[in-house]
Design an enzyme around this catalytic site. Sequence first.
Site, PDB file in Angstrom:
ATOM      1  N   LYS A 172     -10.448 -19.478 -42.701  1.00  0.00           N
ATOM      2  CA  LYS A 172     -10.951 -20.166 -43.490  1.00  0.00           C
ATOM      3  C   LYS A 172     -11.213 -21.521 -43.583  1.00  0.00           C
ATOM      4  O   LYS A 172     -10.183 -22.161 -43.033  1.00  0.00           O
ATOM      5  CB  LYS A 172     -10.176 -19.500 -44.900  1.00  0.00           C
ATOM      6  N   ARG A 243      -2.333  -6.573 -43.658  1.00  0.00           N
ATOM      7  CA  ARG A 243      -1.931  -7.995 -43.420  1.00  0.00           C
ATOM      8  C   ARG A 243      -0.623  -8.441 -44.143  1.00  0.00           C
ATOM      9  O   ARG A 243       0.170  -9.088 -43.567  1.00  0.00           O
ATOM     10  CB  ARG A 243      -2.995  -8.946 -43.917  1.00  0.00           C
TER      11      ARG A 243
END
Length: 304
Positions: A172, A243
């Site tokens: 990101k 995750r």
Amino acid sequence: MALERHIEAFLESMVAERGAARNTILAYQADLADFAAFCASRGHGPAEADAASVADYLGGLATAGLSARTQARRLSSLRQFQRFLLRDGQRADDPTALTSSPKLARTLPKTISEAEVDALLTAAAAMPGQAGRVAEAGLEILYATGMRISELLVLPANALSTDASALLIKGKGGRERIVPLSAAARDAAARLREMNRKRPSRHLFPGRRMGFPMTRQAFARQLKRVAVMAGIHPARLSPHSLRHAFATHLLARGADLRSLQTLLGHADISTTQIYTHVLAERLQKLVEEHHPLATRPGRRKTPA
């Protein structure tokens, strides 16, 4: 026109200075457009809004039944925008400075146990054909690295093709980080590449459309199939739960939050702190097992 110029300048700065993703920009744009419409109804623009206007706007969101999380996001957008105006000399104060964010209920990430991860990997390895190799490689890589599904699906076809023990990921905001690799993840990627030879692609996880990667929805469907085979309710498994499993299991085995922040690619440690419950449980167990007073004969726990 001036209002549009202010918002456009702010959004451009988010892209240029922070490398904000398209979805992030669209979210800011929608939030600011809503606030701008509120300000217009009061005869002024968002650059002239005062603390009372901000409070009234947030109060209106609560009255309209918007969730505390949505209210908090809108306030965050306003703060970023007003601070940009302050830095840019467009205004002399920040009307959001003294505004408190709504309290959010603490929600712990959905995760799965180590035994369930083993069951998933076993089930994926036994699944035949292209679907099996996709599921196997995806599970191995996600659990070994903790990467986001968006990062996984854009991996090039030659990813994990060397004996390197780490992989450079661009996450990101264009932030790069190094994630670890396991031999099992590399082997699973190699088996998927071999299967892909029948339909060459520039992506390790090719989609149905030529030249495009697999969609999140298609990958999630493969995971649901594996979950059923492994005896796990499909609703409990998603790319994001893997995750979380990566993070939770690392912490439970002794990793620290700062290292985990780096591995997950979080820009702010506060994001990683959702996992502090794992640290608290580990520390309590450590004290109970190793503190001299905890092992003294006849000593009992103090009532809560």
